[in-house]
Design a protein around this motif. Structure first.
Motif, short mmCIF file in Angstrom:
data_model
loop_
_atom_site.label_atom_id
_atom_site.label_comp_id
_atom_site.label_asym_id
_atom_site.label_seq_id
_atom_site.Cartn_x
_atom_site.Cartn_y
_atom_site.Cartn_z
N LYS A 2 0.86 -1.19 0.00
CA LYS A 2 0.00 0.00 0.00
C LYS A 2 0.89 1.23 0.00
O LYS A 2 1.03 1.95 0.98
N THR A 3 1.54 1.48 -1.10
CA THR A 3 2.47 2.58 -1.22
C THR A 3 1.79 3.78 -1.86
O THR A 3 0.57 3.80 -2.04
N ASN A 4 2.57 4.76 -2.22
CA ASN A 4 2.07 5.97 -2.84
C ASN A 4 1.37 5.64 -4.17
O ASN A 4 2.00 5.12 -5.10
N LEU A 5 0.08 5.95 -4.27
CA LEU A 5 -0.66 5.61 -5.48
C LEU A 5 -0.12 6.38 -6.69
O LEU A 5 -0.12 5.85 -7.81
N ARG A 6 0.34 7.59 -6.47
CA ARG A 6 0.90 8.36 -7.58
C ARG A 6 2.15 7.66 -8.12
O ARG A 6 2.38 7.61 -9.34
N HIS A 7 2.97 7.11 -7.22
CA HIS A 7 4.16 6.38 -7.66
C HIS A 7 3.78 5.17 -8.50
O HIS A 7 4.45 4.85 -9.49
N LEU A 8 2.72 4.49 -8.11
CA LEU A 8 2.29 3.31 -8.87
C LEU A 8 1.79 3.70 -10.26
O LEU A 8 2.04 2.99 -11.23
N ARG A 9 1.11 4.84 -10.35
CA ARG A 9 0.65 5.30 -11.67
C ARG A 9 1.84 5.67 -12.55
O ARG A 9 1.85 5.37 -13.76
N VAL A 10 2.82 6.33 -11.95
CA VAL A 10 4.03 6.70 -12.71
C VAL A 10 4.75 5.44 -13.17
O VAL A 10 5.19 5.34 -14.33
N PHE A 11 4.87 4.46 -12.26
CA PHE A 11 5.52 3.19 -12.62
C PHE A 11 4.82 2.54 -13.81
O PHE A 11 5.48 2.06 -14.74
N LEU A 12 3.50 2.53 -13.79
CA LEU A 12 2.76 1.88 -14.88
C LEU A 12 2.98 2.63 -16.20
O LEU A 12 3.06 2.01 -17.26
N SER A 13 3.10 3.94 -16.13
CA SER A 13 3.39 4.70 -17.35
C SER A 13 4.77 4.35 -17.90
O SER A 13 4.94 4.21 -19.12
N VAL A 14 5.77 4.21 -17.03
CA VAL A 14 7.10 3.81 -17.47
C VAL A 14 7.05 2.41 -18.08
O VAL A 14 7.65 2.14 -19.12
N PHE A 15 6.30 1.52 -17.45
CA PHE A 15 6.16 0.16 -17.97
C PHE A 15 5.55 0.17 -19.37
O PHE A 15 6.00 -0.54 -20.27
N ASP A 16 4.53 0.99 -19.55
CA ASP A 16 3.81 1.01 -20.84
C ASP A 16 4.59 1.71 -21.94
O ASP A 16 4.48 1.34 -23.12
N THR A 17 5.38 2.73 -21.58
CA THR A 17 6.08 3.52 -22.60
C THR A 17 7.56 3.19 -22.72
O THR A 17 8.18 3.46 -23.76
N GLY A 18 8.14 2.60 -21.66
CA GLY A 18 9.57 2.33 -21.67
C GLY A 18 10.41 3.59 -21.63
O GLY A 18 11.60 3.57 -21.96
N SER A 19 9.81 4.71 -21.17
CA SER A 19 10.50 6.00 -21.25
C SER A 19 10.21 6.84 -20.02
O SER A 19 9.04 7.04 -19.65
N ILE A 20 11.26 7.36 -19.38
CA ILE A 20 11.11 8.30 -18.28
C ILE A 20 10.45 9.58 -18.79
O ILE A 20 9.56 10.15 -18.15
N THR A 21 10.89 10.05 -19.96
CA THR A 21 10.38 11.30 -20.51
C THR A 21 8.88 11.22 -20.77
O THR A 21 8.12 12.11 -20.36
N ARG A 22 8.45 10.18 -21.47
CA ARG A 22 7.02 10.08 -21.79
C ARG A 22 6.18 9.86 -20.53
O ARG A 22 5.05 10.35 -20.44
#
Length: 387
Positions: A2-22
């Motif tokens: 049960k960590t920071n939900l914002r961090h989990l959303r950011v992680f999923l974006s990195v997973f989906d895009t493969g990019s820190i920038t995107r």
């Protein structure tokens, strides 16, 4: 987890895009914030979630595992957040949602705070912040306490199940790292406690010697409520026809028949008997609302036995049978040990009708961890052969 939900959303974006920038662009945060969020999650997981390459970030097995659970959690949570206010998808925190759940269950801020181990103003502030974002009250003050509005009830239920998925993620990640985390919580109905569960647990302990297992008993409705809240992993026992509600699934393991039992030396114990003859004696039966009781009522209906004692306790049934001429109606498998030990005898009364299906009840779409899958295998192996 049960960590920071914002961090989990950011992680999923990195997973989906493969990019820190995107990922930073999609979440309206800086690139260093994305890097920091991934680092915190990797420290919590105790292992790398991505391989860093010049071409981008590529998920490790741990990253793929976490992404699967996070996606499942957000698919549960986000529709309920959006129903209240679209902005809540970005602003709601795990702490606020945990406070909402606690107040929803306790219907009182002071009791909720006590259960969470927090100060009452902290819990009140967390719920107030959600209400301000939603621009509507989430609770109505009544003479019975703080009653959640319908959208708040929906959100609390979604948050419970989302947090259950994140707990599953923690167990999955620990498995990949060679550790065991969490426990298995079983809602055990009477037949499973006396026959199936002991055999399954003995087998499971050979595979998982140390993983904690908690077996709960209680009324079916209470166990079902725990299952639907994500507090119980699975129920074991007689299946309902039809299933009790649409968000659970039932899986048959085997069939069971009912039997009539009595003390050794009971007048009906000599030779064969009829159901009509048995109905001249007082009965010990399970409580109303159970499959066993429904079958008993259907069979005994025309004969009107002189009295009934209703109980879900095998111990009470056995001891009452031993000291009286009561007749018990119970699962044949459930009473097997008492018959083997000579405490009761099976009466030669033929009970017509179909056998009862015994099996598992889980949340629809439930995805077990590796340890839970091992336990399911042990359950299947412990089931008796078909009748």
């Amino acid at each position: 987890m049960k960590t920071n939900l914002r961090h989990l959303r950011v992680f999923l974006s990195v997973f989906d895009t493969g990019s820190i920038t995107r990922a930073s662009e999609a979440n309206l945060v800086s690139q260093p914030s994305v890097t920091q969020a991934i680092g915190k999650l990797e420290r919590l997981a105790g292992q790398a979630l991505f391989l860093r390459r010049p071409q981008g970030l590529f998920p490790t097995p741990a990253g793929e595992t976490l992404a699967n659970r996070v996606r499942r959690a957000l698919l549960l949570l986000d529709p309920a957040l959006t129903e209240l206010a679209p902005r809540l998808r970005l602003t709601a925190t795990a702490a606020q949602l945990q406070a909402l759940i606690a107040v929803r269950e306790a219907e009182n801020f002071t009791l909720a705070a006590r259960r969470m181990g927090l100060a009452q103003p902290t819990v009140h502030r967390a719920v107030t912040q959600l209400e301000q974002e939603a621009a509507r009250p989430l609770f109505e003050r009544t003479s019975y306490g703080m009653v959640a509005t319908r959208p708040a009830q929906v959100l609390a239920q979604a948050a419970r199940l989302a947090f259950a998925e994140l707990d599953q993620a923690e167990a999955d990640l620990a498995e990949l790292a060679g550790r065991e985390v969490g426990r298995i919580v079983i809602g055990a109905m009477p037949l499973s406690r006396s026959y199936l569960l002991p055999r399954a647990l003995a087998q499971f302990r050979k595979m998982r010697p140390t993983l904690p297992v908690k077996a709960l008993d209680g009324p079916y409705d209470d166990l079902m409520a725990g299952l639907r809240r994500g507090e119980v992993d699975l129920l074991i026992g007689a299946l309902r026809d039809p299933p009790p509600i649409g968000d659970v699934e039932q899986t048959r393991l085997f069939d069971d028949r009912l039997a009539l039992v009595a003390r050794p030396g009971h007048p009906l114990g000599e030779g064969s008997a009829t159901l009509e003859a048995a109905a001249r004696y007082p009965f010990v039966v399970s409580t109303e609302g159970t499959p066993t009781r429904a079958t008993f009522d259907r069979l005994i209906g025309p004969y009107h036995p002189p009295s009934l004692v209703e109980t879900g306790s095998m111990i009470l049934m056995r001891e009452l049978l031993v000291v009286s001429d009561h007749v018990g109606c119970i699962s044949e498998l459930q009473v097997q040990a008492e018959i083997r030990l000579g405490a009761v005898v099976r009466l030669a009364v033929d009970l017509p009708g179909k056998p009862r299906p015994i099996g598992l009840t889980t949340r629809r779409g439930w995805l077990p961890t590796r340890a839970q899958a091992d336990f399911l295998s042990a359950l299947t192996a412990a089931a008796p052969p078909a009748l």
